[in-house]
Design an enzyme around this catalytic site. Structure first.
Site, PDB file in Angstrom:
ATOM      1  N   TYR A   1      63.445  93.820  -3.090  1.00  9.48           N
ATOM      2  CA  TYR A   1      64.444  92.983  -4.059  1.00  9.48           C
ATOM      3  C   TYR A   1      65.339  93.922  -4.635  1.00  9.48           C
ATOM      4  CZ  TYR A   1      65.806  91.140  -8.605  1.00  9.48           C
ATOM      5  OH  TYR A   1      66.752  90.532  -9.384  1.00  9.48           O
TER       6      TYR A   1
ATOM      7  N   GLU B   1      72.313  88.511  -6.478  1.00 10.65           N
ATOM      8  CA  GLU B   1      70.996  89.304  -6.294  1.00 10.65           C
ATOM      9  C   GLU B   1      70.311  88.689  -4.737  1.00 10.65           C
ATOM     10  OE1 GLU B   1      67.139  87.385  -8.840  1.00 10.65           O
ATOM     11  OE2 GLU B   1      67.580  86.143  -7.116  1.00 10.65           O
TER      12      GLU B   1
END
Ligand code: GDP
Ligand code: MN
Length: 389
Positions: free
Chosen positions: A108, A196
């Site tokens: 992530y 992101e």
């Protein structure tokens, strides 16, 4: 403002972040052709302004152009419901066809503004994939953070430290820190509020890829981000919010209660939401008509609220400062002449020119529910909404 994954990936590629080869399809036939060109396994991905597609049937791995066509056919024209959309879902008008990556690990990577620190914060985690919110809740120590001083920009020791924290192989440290640095450059250059990559995939051959990408942009910077504005897809937004914006009402947010609110000033609007809750009800929207002296703005506000079928009563709560109460009152009268308002309207007026405003309402002969204190207004609105629903 939000962008689609395919738009975000295009920007990532421009900033030097590796993304899987891909193409955009608006018809099943296009999806088939792209799958044929990419060859091998491909992933068909519904392009919607919502995450959680994987668990909702919006991501499909297929192994032939014919299957790609079938998967695209099932998605295009449908509405995808994920845990981030309402039950009505969002329309799928575009699918992304990408080469399937043989994924070994899902990492992530994200950047947001930390409002408390007053700085961008980069977050990286080994626990990437579909459940990062869950990780943030239950195992926050699994998320590494680096705060960036916006005046000096990101430092190479910061990107390296994050890369090492992801337990990568030595030869992957350089590419990973480049990805982090480049993502920050994109975040800053495009005035993002969120950037992101989830997952940042470690492929079995050792390469790193942004397999998913999400960018949100700060609307306050829209004036200097013309290219970003072109990415807007209003089909993904609430139709009433789109209409409000086009009428110059910037502060309209649809909520899930049944009392439509017309308020001036964001602070007053927030207080109204609280008071309605306290009185046992709920607002159908947040609407700040702003400081203006144009009755037409009130008419537009009524137009939006009366086309929202969730609205069972309207509450007008105005405190005239720079805005004049008589102008607002005139707006209410004009609105009732121009459209049929089928729900009860509760009005509370205070401040500048309140006597003139009261007279205008009285002389109009309109059937309004009148309230003179804030609390009374909220209670009457809740009661009226209960009665008419
Ligand atoms: P999201 O559910 O909306 O966040 O969509 P993603 O693009 O993140 O995809 C969800 C999940 O599908 C990923 O976490 C992966 O596990 C899987 N996935 C997506 N693309 C690929 C791919 O190219 N190869 C493999 N093996 N899995 C993929
Ligand atoms: Mn994802």
């Amino acid at each position: 403002m939000k962008a689609h994954e395919y738009q975000a990936k295009q920007l990532l590629a421009e900033f030097g972040v590796p993304v899987p080869r891909c193409g955009v399809a608006r018809t099943p036939a296009e999806a088939k052709r792209i799958a044929g060109e990419l060859a091998g396994e491909v992933v068909i991905k519904a392009q919607v302004h919502a995450g959680g597609r994987g668990k909702a049937g919006g991501i499909k791995i297929v192994s032939s152009p014919d299957e790609a066509e079938q998967a695209a056919k099932a998605m295009l024209g449908s509405r995808l419901v994920t845990h981030q959309t309402g039950p009505q879902g969002v329309p799928v008008n575009v699918v992304l066809v990408t080469e399937a990556i043989d994924i070994e690990r899902e990492l992530y990577l994200g950047i947001v503004i930390d409002n408390v620190a007053g700085a961008p914060v980069i977050m990286a985690s080994e626990a990437g994939g579909m459940d990062i919110e869950e990780i943030a809740r239950t195992r926050p120590e699994k998320i590494l953070k680096a705060y960036v001083d916006p005046t000096t920009g990101i430092r190479s020791y910061q990107t390296r430290r994050l890369a090492y924290g992801l337990n990568l192989k030595q030869e992957q440290i350089r590419p990973a820190s480049d990805i982090i640095g480049n993502l920050y450059k994109l975040f800053q250059a495009k005035d993002c509020s969120l950037a992101e990559i989830n997952p940042l995939a470690v492929a079995r051959d050792g390469r790193l890829f942004a397999v998913d990408a999400k960018l949100n942009f700060d609307d306050n910077a829209a004036y200097r981000q013309k290219a970003v504005a072109d990415l807007r897809d209003t089909s993904q937004e609430d139709p009433l919010e789109v209409e409000a914006k086009s009428k110059g009402i910037d502060n309209y947010v649809k909520l899930d209660g049944n009392i439509g609110c017309i308020v001036n000033g964001a602070g007053l609007a927030m207080a109204v939401l609280d008071l309605l809750k306290q009185a046992g009800g709920g607002a159908a929207n947040f609407l700040d008509i702003g400081t203006m002296n144009d009755p037409e703005r009130v008419v537009q506000a009524f137009r939006i609220l009366t086309s929202d079928r969730d609205v069972k009563a309207v509450l007008v709560n105005i405190f005239g400062g720079m805005a004049r109460v008589d102008i607002i009152a005139q707006g209410i009268v004009n609105a009732s002449k121009q459209m049929e308002i089928k729900v009860p309207v509760v009005v509370r007026l205070a401040g500048t020119n309140v006597e003139q405003g009261e007279r205008i309402l009285k002389d109009s002969g309109l059937k309004l529910v009148r309230a003179y204190s804030f609390k009374e207004a909220a209670e009457k609105a809740v009661a009226a909404a209960k009665k008419s629903s």
